[in-house]
Design an enzyme around this catalytic site. Structure first.
Site, PDB file in Angstrom:
ATOM      1  N   CYS A  32       0.836  -1.207   0.000  1.00 57.20           N
ATOM      2  CA  CYS A  32       0.000   0.000   0.000  1.00 57.20           C
ATOM      3  C   CYS A  32       0.873   1.260   0.000  1.00 57.20           C
ATOM      4  CB  CYS A  32      -0.914  -0.035   1.227  1.00 57.20           C
ATOM      5  SG  CYS A  32      -1.811   1.500   1.539  1.00 57.20           S
ATOM      6  N   CYS A  35      -0.082   3.990   2.514  1.00 52.15           N
ATOM      7  CA  CYS A  35       0.271   3.564   3.883  1.00 52.15           C
ATOM      8  C   CYS A  35       1.732   3.897   4.166  1.00 52.15           C
ATOM      9  CB  CYS A  35       0.071   2.058   4.053  1.00 52.15           C
ATOM     10  SG  CYS A  35      -1.618   1.480   3.795  1.00 52.15           S
TER      11      CYS A  35
END
Length: 114
Positions: A32, A35
């Protein structure tokens, strides 16, 4: 505590149960991008809030039991706990200012109810 704590399914419940004060848990995965972008902001905020909050991360690819338990459907998801109780959450990549706002709101919430 100046570091981000890395949690797993085995350590999560113990961390939450023993949490004194405010704790932010970031549900994320290795793949991700948003993230990963938040990591430096999280490290800066740990220093900025100096012992007023602990910040932890849980990789949902490796720890799906906890992710299912908390109904995590999108990442990143940030959940704010106080003394083991869920008090707020946000879904999606947040800027440092947005994360700071979430933490400040949480600190204000717990000081007015304590």
């Amino acid at each position: 505590m100046n570091n981000i704590i890395h949690l797993n399914d085995e350590s999560f419940d113990k961390y939450i149960k023993e949490l004194k004060g405010l704790g932010l848990v970031v549900f994320w995965t290795e793949w991700c991008g948003p993230c990963k972008l938040m990591t430096s902001a999280l490290k800066e905020l740990i220093k900025e809030f100096n012992k007023k909050i602990s910040i932890a991360k849980l990789n949902i690819d490796e720890n799906n039991i906890t992710a299912v338990k908390y109904g995590i459907r999108s990442i990143p998801t940030l959940i704010l706990f106080h003394n083991g109780n869920l008090i707020d959450n946000k879904i999606g990549a947040l800027s440092k200012e947005q994360i700071k706002e979430l933490i400040t709101k949480g600190l204000n919430k717990v000081t007015t109810t304590s």
